[in-house]
Design an enzyme around this catalytic site. Structure first.
Site, short mmCIF file in Angstrom:
data_model
loop_
_atom_site.label_atom_id
_atom_site.label_comp_id
_atom_site.label_asym_id
_atom_site.label_seq_id
_atom_site.Cartn_x
_atom_site.Cartn_y
_atom_site.Cartn_z
N PRO A 146 0.74 -1.39 -0.07
CA PRO A 146 0.02 0.12 -0.03
C PRO A 146 0.87 1.56 -0.01
O PRO A 146 0.32 2.24 -0.50
CB PRO A 146 -0.91 -0.04 1.20
CG PRO A 146 -0.04 -0.85 2.29
CD PRO A 146 0.61 -1.94 1.10
N GLY A 204 4.10 -4.06 -6.24
CA GLY A 204 5.08 -3.25 -5.43
C GLY A 204 6.49 -3.20 -6.10
O GLY A 204 6.72 -3.01 -7.18
N GLY A 205 7.40 -3.01 -5.05
CA GLY A 205 8.77 -2.92 -5.52
C GLY A 205 9.38 -4.14 -5.52
O GLY A 205 8.93 -5.44 -5.46
N ASP A 206 11.02 -4.05 -5.74
CA ASP A 206 11.84 -5.22 -5.82
C ASP A 206 11.60 -6.03 -4.40
O ASP A 206 11.87 -7.16 -4.51
CB ASP A 206 13.18 -4.77 -6.15
CG ASP A 206 13.46 -3.52 -5.32
OD1 ASP A 206 13.12 -3.02 -4.46
OD2 ASP A 206 14.46 -2.87 -5.93
#
Length: 558
Positions: A146, A204-206
């Site tokens: 989120p 999301g991210g890595d």
């Protein structure tokens, strides 16, 4: 099929003859001599093409009766009337953006006909064709971070969620509430529950992707520790020292990073910084099957889920600050550690922290050993440095010609079919390249040590960290940046920003294509950047595992 050459009205183009082919649809103007200006306008539209591949279609929809418009500057008349009310159906596809060819955008082809049954027949036939494609997922587990990338996770999912609904893909969406949430959920998921899904998607991210991957593999992929040269290290015994960790990097189209053993990190992070946590906490996930036909009866024995396999895939909807998948030490590790003090700055914190770390120009005493292969430069050994089969690296030769990995890459296809055992610590492809690999070592003071299985191309580095890295060749690329004057290091870093340049040709840069390596630091302050996550370890062993996981992807785009 009502098939070949049937006349339909196509919004924005006029009357066309539609032909059904084995892989899709194609359409041509019915009267090119009469509506050439209309068709020319259609061809110049930014999203539409004169053919549709079934693999690019995500939904076919029967619409209410209504207008199908022709271009405003033409005099085309459809079935006797201009902009007439007719029965309609829409074909929803993804296509390349004209402004940014590497990006895919949704668009709609609006077809019309005077007969309702004709439209229904087209919808039924096209729907059957796309539903028969074996690789099309039906049920997905989605994790949404989120607050990654300043809240882009939720926003991005809200943007793409309607596409999944239109494609009739059932999604179980979990918004992560803490570090380790995704890992705990997947690690505690039973094989019966996991088999209800065709894959997992990370929004999301890595860091979130790393967490999902490790949670998925933690109890489902058994492998030995990465290989290490006997007697290697600063330590006086063969016992594993404190701070020792083993890593596996899987690559493929079928690709990503996997961690065999990892030290837990700080869990009090709120962005896309989510370290791997070793925990037995139950996720308490209530998953009901959205497809009753896949629910086994009480007497059925559910087969165990193991990796690699051919049916389960991972997906990434990039929403983080960096979205890079790589292992880096020294400069890049320090940047991540420094940036933690400025998370309120968002992605700009990496620029600020990178400048501060660069000006410090800190180097680190370390020792690295890696398995050679045929592409490794010629090596010579001095008598005092040869021990237990480990040879010192003394010279580097001219770099070979680059072969860039692309969609349907011949190198990846060749190596992925060269052996039967995917996920090997030393893949079959490497055994064919070098039947008896030797350990080669390099020691000294390093500004950074990095390893990647993908090129890591991005907006600031158009060719990536390693331009010639391949997704599924079974190798990782080890980069050793030795201590050098600050201006030379700056020159090296700036080369990454220039397309077509080669930042790895400097004398203080070593680039090795290998299947495994071991790193040992002479001090206990070693910080790694593992997929954007802080990871502290003074000794690390890494291996490439070819074909361990599969992705929802076609390959690197131009």
């Amino acid at each position: 099929m009502q098939g070949d050459g049937e006349v339909l009205f196509l919004g924005g183009a006029g009357e066309v003859a539609v032909t059904v082919r084995h892989d899709g649809l194609s359409f041509e103007p019915l009267h090119p001599e009469r509506n050439s200006s209309c068709w020319s306008s259609f061809r110049l539209q930014p999203k539409l093409e004169n053919k549709i591949k079934f693999s690019d279609v995500y939904a076919v929809q029967l619409l209410d009766e209504g207008p199908v418009y022709v271009p405003w500057n033409t005099g085309i008349v459809a079935q006797g009337k201009k902009n007439t009310e007719m029965h309609r159906f829409a074909v929803h596809v993804i296509t390349r953006s004209r402004k940014c060819p590497s990006a895919w955008v949704p668009c709609e082809y609006l077809f019309g006909h005077g007969n309702l049954d004709t439209c229904k027949s087209w919808v039924e036939h096209l729907s059957a064709r796309i539903n028969n494609e074996q690789d099309r997922p039906k049920n997905l587990l989605v994790f949404v971070h989120p607050v990654c990338g300043k809240g882009r996770g939720c926003k991005n999912w809200e943007t793409v969620a309607p596409l999944f609904d239109q494609a009739k893909v059932n999604t179980k969406v979990i918004t992560t509430e803490r570090a380790g949430h995704a890992y705990d959920t997947l690690a505690s998921l039973s094989d019966k529950e996991l088999k209800k899904f065709d894959g997992v998607v990370a929004v999301g991210g890595d860091g979130l992707f790393n967490e999902i991957l490790n949670g998925l593999l933690s109890s489902r992929h058994k492998t030995s520790y990465p290989p290490t040269p006997e007697g290697f290290g600063y330590f006086g015994s063969n016992e594993k020292p404190q701070g020792y960790s083993n890593h596996g990097l899987n690559d493929s189209l079928r690709t990503s990073d996997a961690v065999n053993g990892m030290l837990p990190g700080d869990s009090n992070k709120s962005d896309d910084h989510e370290p791997l946590l070793s925990t037995t906490q139950s996720a308490g996930l209530d998953i009901s099957s959205s497809n009753p036909n896949t629910e086994p009866s009480s007497g059925d024995q559910v087969p165990l889920v193991s990796f690699p396999n051919d049916w389960f895939r991972l997906g990434i909807i990039p929403s983080g600050s960096t979205d890079a998948i790589a292992l880096r030490y020294g400069f890049y590790g320090e940047v991540i550690r420094e940036s933690e003090n400025y998370r309120w700055m968002g992605p700009a914190r990496y620029d600020f922290s990178g400048t501060m770390v660069f000006l410090k120009h800190r180097s680190y005493e370390a020792k690295v050993a890696f398995l050679e292969n045929r592409s490794t430069p010629s090596l010579t050994a001095s008598a005092e440095n040869v021990a237990d089969g480990v040879q010192p690296l003394q010279s580097c030769q001219k770099r070979p010609r680059k072969t860039i990995c692309r969609t349907n890459c011949s190198i990846c296809k060749e190596t992925s079919t060269s052996g039967q055992n995917s996920g090997d610590a030393i893949p079959d492809s490497s055994r064919m390249i070098c039947k008896n690999p030797k350990w080669v070592w390099s020691k000294g003071r390093f500004l950074s040590v990095g390893a990647a299985v993908i090129s890591c191309r991005n907006e600031r580095a158009p060719d990536g960290l390693v331009a010639e890295a391949h997704l599924s060749d079974g190798f990782l690329h080890l980069l050793l940046i030795r201590d050098c004057p600050l201006p030379l290091y700056l020159w090296h870093l700036t080369q990454f920003t220039k397309k077509g340049s080669d930042p790895l040709t400097f004398k203080f840069v070593e680039h090795h294509k290998t299947t495994a390596f071991t790193f040992i630091s002479s001090h206990d302050e070693s910080v790694w950047n593992l997929d954007g996550e802080l990871f502290q370890a003074c000794e690390v062993s890494v291996q490439a595992c070819r074909g361990l996981v599969s992705l929802f992807a076609s390959g690197p785009e131009v």
